[in-house]
Design an enzyme around this catalytic site. Structure first.
Site, mmCIF file in Angstrom:
data_model
loop_
_atom_site.group_PDB
_atom_site.id
_atom_site.type_symbol
_atom_site.label_atom_id
_atom_site.label_comp_id
_atom_site.label_asym_id
_atom_site.label_seq_id
_atom_site.Cartn_x
_atom_site.Cartn_y
_atom_site.Cartn_z
ATOM 1 C CD GLU A 9 20.865 -65.470 31.600
ATOM 2 O OE1 GLU A 9 19.785 -66.567 30.730
ATOM 3 O OE2 GLU A 9 21.795 -66.043 31.385
ATOM 4 C CG HIS A 11 15.854 -62.926 33.722
ATOM 5 N ND1 HIS A 11 15.855 -62.964 32.115
ATOM 6 C CD2 HIS A 11 16.594 -64.059 33.667
ATOM 7 C CE1 HIS A 11 16.664 -63.504 31.792
ATOM 8 N NE2 HIS A 11 16.446 -64.661 32.677
ATOM 9 C CG HIS A 166 16.699 -65.208 27.451
ATOM 10 N ND1 HIS A 166 15.930 -65.842 27.515
ATOM 11 C CD2 HIS A 166 17.709 -65.231 28.351
ATOM 12 C CE1 HIS A 166 16.049 -66.398 29.058
ATOM 13 N NE2 HIS A 166 16.608 -66.136 29.282
ATOM 14 C CG ASP A 290 19.173 -67.950 34.579
ATOM 15 O OD1 ASP A 290 18.416 -66.911 33.535
ATOM 16 O OD2 ASP A 290 18.456 -68.936 33.708
#
Length: 339
Positions: A9, A11, A166, A290
């Site tokens: 995850e 981004h 998400h 994240d």
């Protein structure tokens, strides 16, 4: 023990998607995009090259699965979203081709047009080599369990493309009813990272179960971040839904344990890991940071994995589960001394 680490995850952002979101009128905007510009987040999000790799090295991460940051194209008009999602997927594929030992990518989908979203997922899976997709639980007023999305979910199951569900900010109607009146900054925090994001994602996953999605598509696999978006912490009550949802083939908890994978989203607390392992097996747990919103250093990542009870589970959570779920065969560890 040093293990290969895959983070799922992580981004990034397309400049054209960011600019399109900035042009939306006030009432149509996802206010949480402000977090994407805090500090150096914008520069980090838009770097899917050498700077990103240096950040991975600093955290001890071997492979990152790239995903466009919230709300991706789902807040945009469908026609615009189709073009921008395609461009973003091509850009991500270019980054993977440039750094095949370090990156993989999730597809970005124009869910404002469900049929176009299914077609784009097929293109990404069969032509670009993307390993899954990241979506949000609602597009406008339409939840992901709406029958309009059944072809999309069927496509994901058929192509073995896991769906990372998400969080996103609650609708304006819900924000008016439940998340406003405390002051602008506190309102936004409550509606996003403080509570609303996670309620939104957990509810979307629960609705998919209750809609019978996994009975129709038993091979469909979801991923939930933030240690399961509250679901695992409320399993005893959620299981009570099984007495009412008599149309389902299995108990609600069975779907959570067999069709949903859990990742930590940079929340590297040992107590959350222990709680998760109480409700699901180590073979359903994945690692993520994240990025860039959490940036744990290598020491913090190592400490997290040291808390995993067994060596076998440590290897599974660090990379083995991701390799199996996303079919990452052939991904090698490039960091010196890692097996």
């Amino acid at each position: 023990m040093t293990v290969k680490i895959i983070a799922i995850e992580e981004h990034w952002n397309s400049v054209t998607i960011r600019e399109a979101l900035d042009r939306l009128p006030h009432g149509a905007r996802d206010d949480s995009v402000v977090f994407n510009t805090m500090g150096d987040n914008r520069a980090r999000l838009e770097d899917i090259g050498q700077g990103r790799i240096e950040a991975m090295d600093a955290a001890g991460i071997d492979v990152s699965v790239l995903s466009v940051v919230t709300p991706a194209t789902q807040a945009l008009p469908a026609r615009e979203a189709i073009v921008l999602a395609r461009d973003a997927n091509d850009e991500a594929a270019d980054a993977v081709r440039a750094h095949p030992g370090r990156f993989r990518a999730f597809a970005t989908l124009p869910t404002g047009d469900p049929q176009a979203a299914a077609a784009e997922l097929e293109r990404c899976a069969t032509r670009l080599g993307h390993v899954g997709t990241m979506v949000f639980g609602r597009t406008g007023g339409r939840m992901l369990d709406d029958p309009a999305y059944d072809d999309l979910l069927a496509t994901a199951a058929r192509l073995h493309q896991p769906v990372f569900l998400h969080p996103q900010i609650a609708s304006n109607e819900l924000r008016d009813a439940a998340y406003r009146g405390l002051g602008s900054q506190l309102d936004l925090a409550l509606a996003s990272f403080g509570w609303g994001w996670h309620m939104d994602a957990g509810l979307a996953a629960l609705r998919l179960i209750l809609r019978g999605t996994f009975d129709r598509h038993p091979g469909l696999q979801l991923v939930l971040g933030h240690w399961g978006e509250m679901l695992l912490f409320w399993m005893d009550r959620i299981e009570g839904l099984s007495r009412v949802a008599t149309h389902l083939e299995r108990r609600v908890s069975d779907y959570i344990r067999t069709n949903i994978h859990i990742t930590c989203s940079g929340m590297l607390q040992e107590r959350l890991l222990r709680h998760t392992l109480d409700f699901t097996g180590a073979d359903r747990v994945l690692f993520s940071t994240d990025y860039p919103f959490h940036r744990p250093g290598a020491a913090a990542v190592e400490q997290f994995f040291d808390a995993v009870p067994s060596v076998e589970d440590r290897v599974q959570i660090a990379s083995g589960n991701a390799e199996a779920l996303f079919r990452l065969g052939g991904v090698r560890c490039l960091r010196r001394g890692v097996s």
